[in-house]
Design an enzyme around this catalytic site. Structure first.
Site, short mmCIF file in Angstrom:
data_model
loop_
_atom_site.label_atom_id
_atom_site.label_comp_id
_atom_site.label_asym_id
_atom_site.label_seq_id
_atom_site.Cartn_x
_atom_site.Cartn_y
_atom_site.Cartn_z
N TYR A 191 11.40 -0.56 -8.55
CA TYR A 191 10.55 -0.94 -7.42
C TYR A 191 9.07 -0.80 -7.81
O TYR A 191 8.28 -1.74 -7.62
CB TYR A 191 10.86 -0.04 -6.23
CG TYR A 191 10.01 -0.35 -5.01
CD1 TYR A 191 10.31 -1.44 -4.20
CD2 TYR A 191 8.91 0.44 -4.68
CE1 TYR A 191 9.53 -1.73 -3.08
CE2 TYR A 191 8.14 0.16 -3.57
CZ TYR A 191 8.45 -0.93 -2.78
OH TYR A 191 7.66 -1.21 -1.68
N ASN A 210 5.76 -11.38 1.49
CA ASN A 210 5.97 -10.03 2.00
C ASN A 210 7.37 -9.48 1.73
O ASN A 210 7.60 -8.29 1.93
CB ASN A 210 5.69 -10.02 3.51
CG ASN A 210 5.95 -8.68 4.14
OD1 ASN A 210 5.35 -7.69 3.78
ND2 ASN A 210 6.86 -8.64 5.10
N LEU A 219 4.93 3.30 9.41
CA LEU A 219 5.98 3.61 10.37
C LEU A 219 6.56 2.34 10.97
O LEU A 219 6.38 2.04 12.16
CB LEU A 219 5.44 4.54 11.46
CG LEU A 219 5.08 5.96 11.00
CD1 LEU A 219 4.66 6.80 12.19
CD2 LEU A 219 6.25 6.61 10.26
N THR A 220 7.28 1.60 10.14
CA THR A 220 8.07 0.48 10.62
C THR A 220 9.27 1.04 11.37
O THR A 220 9.61 2.22 11.25
CB THR A 220 8.55 -0.37 9.45
OG1 THR A 220 9.40 0.45 8.61
CG2 THR A 220 7.38 -0.88 8.61
N LYS A 256 6.27 -3.85 -8.27
CA LYS A 256 5.07 -3.88 -7.42
C LYS A 256 3.80 -3.84 -8.27
O LYS A 256 2.79 -4.46 -7.91
CB LYS A 256 5.10 -2.73 -6.42
CG LYS A 256 6.17 -2.90 -5.35
CD LYS A 256 6.00 -4.21 -4.56
CE LYS A 256 6.98 -4.34 -3.43
NZ LYS A 256 6.78 -5.56 -2.62
N SER A 302 2.46 -2.37 -3.31
CA SER A 302 2.84 -1.05 -2.79
C SER A 302 2.03 -0.01 -3.55
O SER A 302 1.61 -0.23 -4.69
CB SER A 302 4.34 -0.79 -3.00
OG SER A 302 4.66 0.56 -2.73
#
Length: 266
Positions: A158, A90, A192-193, A162, A145
């Protein structure tokens, strides 16, 4: 309950956000959880909270940019619990200031993101799979992602890393399926971390909401529940897949609603 009872799970990047929610979810369902994170104190605190609630967990230090640290996490897991049944790769990084368009991105940042976002996933699989084989099988879940499926005007490194995670997931599934090892991915959209809540303005969140098919944003538990499903025997005939958990944000042509709104105003 008890959907992963007695399984041993490693969660990288498990001290906060999606990783923390997943560690808590797997523990509630009976797994023995190893929370691995660069934030060692956060990992240990998260593990202690699980223990306080009657679960089994330890927190360990992990520097996902270093191969020896990844191997040490795997070794510590086997030393503590005897085996590995579930691996949730992760850990992931992004940098909006340096990871720009192809011409302007920082090449050192490119190398750094390839190292952390991609090589760490490969290394986690490399070191964990032999133990899974000895255990008679296992489940690997990799965090991809939506940036791996849809391009953008920035975050070139990024998104590329991914996308590579999505394809690496297929390779692992192909190569080790006969040894009863499944490998799948999960591709979050906006979740929404705590970090997202603290850094994204209400205006930006409203923009995301405008293009969601669903009338709400995702929560870390939405990813955690997907990982639980992929780690459990409920998904025993699913491998090599990456599930997109993104609220339908990428389903529709984004220009059409704007055209319709324009026509109504004319």
């Amino acid at each position: 309950m008890e959907r992963v009872q007695g399984k041993v799970a490693i969660i990288t990047g498990g001290a906060s956000g999606i990783g923390l929610a997943t560690a808590q979810t797997l523990a509630k369902e009976g797994a023995k959880v190893v929370i691995a994170d660069f934030n060692q104190k956060g990992a240990e605190a998260a593990a202690q909270e699980i223990v306080n609630q009657g679960g089994e967990a330890i927190g360990v230090f992990l520097d996902a940019s270093k191969l020896e640290s990844i191997k040490e996490t795997v070794d510590k897991t086997v030393e503590t619990y005897g085996t590995i049944n579930i691996l949730f790769n992760n850990v992931g990084l992004t940098n909006l200031k340096k990871d720009l368009d192809v011409v302007n991105l920082d090449l050192e940042e490119w190398d750094h993101l390839v190292n952390v976002n991609l090589r760490s996933v490969l290394a986690g699989c490399k070191y964990a799979i032999p133990h899974m084989v000895k255990a008679g099988g296992g489940a690997i879940i990799n965090t991809a992602s939506m940036a791996g499926f849809a391009s953008d005007i920035i975050r070139t490194a990024y998104g590329t890393t991914k996308a590579a995670v999505v394809h690496l997931t297929k390779y692992v599934a192909t190569q080790y399926g006969k040894q009863n090892i499944r490998c799948n991915g999960v591709a979050p959209g906006l979740i929404l971390t705590p970090a997202a809540k603290n850094n994204l303005s209400p205006e930006l969140l409203d923009t995301f909401m405008k293009y969601n098919a669903l009338p709400y944003h995702g929560e870390p538990e939405d990813i955690a529940n997907t990982v639980l499903f992929l780690a459990s025997d409920e998904s025993k005939f699913i491998t090599g897949q990456t599930i997109q958990v993104e609220g339908g944000h990428y389903l529709a042509n984004p220009t059409v609603p704007d055209f319709v709104a324009m026509s109504k105003n004319q």
